[in-house]
Motif scaffolding. Structure first.
Motif, PDB file in Angstrom:
ATOM      1  N   UNK A 143     -31.277  20.208  30.710  1.00 55.21           N
ATOM      2  CA  UNK A 143     -31.110  18.964  31.453  1.00 55.21           C
ATOM      3  C   UNK A 143     -30.876  17.802  30.523  1.00 55.21           C
ATOM      4  N   UNK A 144     -31.262  16.613  30.972  1.00 53.83           N
ATOM      5  CA  UNK A 144     -31.076  15.384  30.207  1.00 53.83           C
ATOM      6  C   UNK A 144     -32.356  15.067  29.449  1.00 53.83           C
ATOM      7  N   UNK A 145     -32.231  14.851  28.149  1.00 53.63           N
ATOM      8  CA  UNK A 145     -33.361  14.451  27.321  1.00 53.63           C
ATOM      9  C   UNK A 145     -33.089  13.047  26.809  1.00 53.63           C
ATOM     10  N   UNK A 146     -33.949  12.105  27.179  1.00 56.71           N
ATOM     11  CA  UNK A 146     -33.754  10.707  26.773  1.00 56.71           C
ATOM     12  C   UNK A 146     -34.606  10.424  25.545  1.00 56.71           C
ATOM     13  N   UNK A 147     -33.937   9.971  24.465  1.00 56.09           N
ATOM     14  CA  UNK A 147     -34.597   9.874  23.161  1.00 56.09           C
ATOM     15  C   UNK A 147     -34.148   8.602  22.436  1.00 56.09           C
ATOM     16  N   UNK A 148     -34.807   8.350  21.303  1.00 54.93           N
ATOM     17  CA  UNK A 148     -34.349   7.297  20.401  1.00 54.93           C
ATOM     18  C   UNK A 148     -33.260   7.876  19.501  1.00 54.93           C
ATOM     19  N   UNK A 149     -32.974   7.241  18.386  1.00 52.96           N
ATOM     20  CA  UNK A 149     -31.869   7.685  17.555  1.00 52.96           C
ATOM     21  C   UNK A 149     -32.215   8.731  16.520  1.00 52.96           C
ATOM     22  N   UNK A 150     -33.416   9.319  16.564  1.00 52.47           N
ATOM     23  CA  UNK A 150     -33.821  10.281  15.542  1.00 52.47           C
ATOM     24  C   UNK A 150     -32.905  11.511  15.591  1.00 52.47           C
ATOM     25  N   UNK A 151     -32.359  11.879  14.437  1.00 53.21           N
ATOM     26  CA  UNK A 151     -31.340  12.931  14.369  1.00 53.21           C
ATOM     27  C   UNK A 151     -31.870  14.309  14.722  1.00 53.21           C
ATOM     28  N   UNK A 152     -33.184  14.527  14.655  1.00 58.88           N
ATOM     29  CA  UNK A 152     -33.737  15.857  14.934  1.00 58.88           C
ATOM     30  C   UNK A 152     -33.408  16.334  16.335  1.00 58.88           C
ATOM     31  N   UNK A 153     -33.247  15.405  17.270  1.00 63.06           N
ATOM     32  CA  UNK A 153     -32.976  15.806  18.658  1.00 63.06           C
ATOM     33  C   UNK A 153     -31.542  16.306  18.842  1.00 63.06           C
ATOM     34  N   UNK A 154     -30.661  15.957  17.922  1.00 61.44           N
ATOM     35  CA  UNK A 154     -29.260  16.346  18.088  1.00 61.44           C
ATOM     36  C   UNK A 154     -29.082  17.857  18.093  1.00 61.44           C
ATOM     37  N   UNK A 155     -29.950  18.565  17.372  1.00 61.90           N
ATOM     38  CA  UNK A 155     -29.830  20.023  17.336  1.00 61.90           C
ATOM     39  C   UNK A 155     -30.100  20.648  18.695  1.00 61.90           C
TER      40      UNK A 155
END
Length: 353
Positions: A143-155
């Motif tokens: 689904x949709x994950x709403x996050x800040x700009x931390x690059x770890x979530x991009x994976x």
């Protein structure tokens, strides 16, 4: 003849489940470290060592771990979550100082668009901030994950099952820090403020109404802002702070624009940042957790306490009741009945209330 003693968390001990719940809520909701609680008890004539209180907390956290796991599993079945992380200083006895662990927060709150799923938050402790942590924590989420700009979530988004929605509040902060000396930053803030005024007007409407309003009124603002930022970026030194702020926004533009096409998505991730604040207060007062195990206990208890607060359940009564139910043999297959939003006080508790 004597009736058998009721089952308790501390077998053969004096503390009732209600007393242990009071210690947990005092520590994780009211941010009173255990040494302060020991001082309070001492003033009342009760001698309790801090290590004794710590043992109670550890036993309760171990008992409640299955409920915490079910809470996280339930949140992962949602179509949209918020994620964030914050530091958790942990004592490192071998080196005589503290090390920096992380508390990851995964939150759900569909109330701004009238969603029927109850709000909740689950914290997970990890000894580091590597990209593998959210991948492991959110295994199975789609689904949709709403996050800040931390690059770890991009994976998380590489497989296509997860779409990242980025946070306009973080973009705004980049320009706010420069606004005192930069007309371009001031203008960027003014344009972003238009989007927030729009969001205030449509908060509480259905997802489809929000999407339609954003398409009509917010999309032109976002499209114009993108073109304007690209134009200004070409006029600036690449090494300037303002150019860095603009690149921060433009490199995440697809995720920043996702809220325009999906009425369930918020304009920012402030929901989970609010859920992080109690952790920061506890960290400020207690300074550090005693071990990695203490960090895990922190995550378990804080998850249940903060979810109780989100759904309007009194956390002390809740914890006392579910500790008693589990000690008395509540079946594992009915763990859903112990989640905060499904919690129903026992008749005795209702009578007291």
């Amino acid at each position: 003849m004597q009736a058998p003693a009721p089952a308790r968390l501390i077998e053969g001990g004096l503390p009732t489940d209600a007393l242990i719940a009071q210690v947990l809520v005092s520590k994780y909701a009211d941010h009173l470290p255990l040494y302060r609680q020991a001082q309070i008890f001492a003033r009342q004539g009760v001698s309790l060592d801090r290590s004794t209180l710590a043992d109670w907390v550890g036993r309760a956290a171990f008992l409640l771990r299955p409920v915490h796991e079910r809470l996280l599993e339930t949140l992962k079945r949602s179509g949209k979550l918020f994620a964030d992380e914050t530091t958790a200083p942990v004592l490192d006895p071998g080196r005589g100082r503290t090390k920096t662990g992380q508390l990851w927060a995964y939150a759900r709150d569909d109330r701004p668009w009238g969603g029927t799923d109850p709000p909740g938050v689950a914290y997970v402790y990890a000894p580091d901030r590597t990209a593998g942590r959210p991948i492991a924590h959110l295994c199975g989420f789609a689904g949709v994950l709403q996050v800040d700009g931390y690059a770890a979530y991009e994976s998380l988004a590489r497989g296509g099952a997860v779409r990242l929605a980025y946070c306009w509040s973080h973009v705004r902060r980049q320009f706010y820090d420069l606004a005192a000396s930069s007309p371009i930053a001031t203008e960027a803030l003014s344009r972003i403020a238009v989007l927030y005024r729009m969001e205030a007007e449509i908060r509480g409407r259905s997802a489809e109404e929000r999407r339609a309003a954003r398409q009509e009124r917010s999309r032109p603002v976002v499209d114009a802002l993108e073109a304007w930022l690209r134009e200004k970026l070409g006029l600036l030194s690449r090494k300037s702070n303002l150019a860095e702020a603009i690149r921060y926004a433009l490199s995440r533009w697809a995720g920043l624009s996702l809220f325009l096409a999906d009425g369930r998505v918020e304009i920012d991730s402030n929901t989970v940042e609010r859920a992080i604040r109690p952790l920061a207060l506890n960290r400020k007062n207690a300074l550090f957790a005693g071990s990695d195990g203490g960090g895990e206990h922190w995550a378990v208890i804080a998850s249940l306490v903060e979810t109780c607060k989100l759904v309007g359940v009194e956390p002390q009564a809740y914890l006392a009741d579910i500790i008693t139910r589990i000690v008395e043999g509540h079946p594992q297959r009915h763990l859903d009945d112990l989640l905060p939003w499904a919690y129903q006080p026992t008749p005795a508790l209702k009578a007291v209330a």
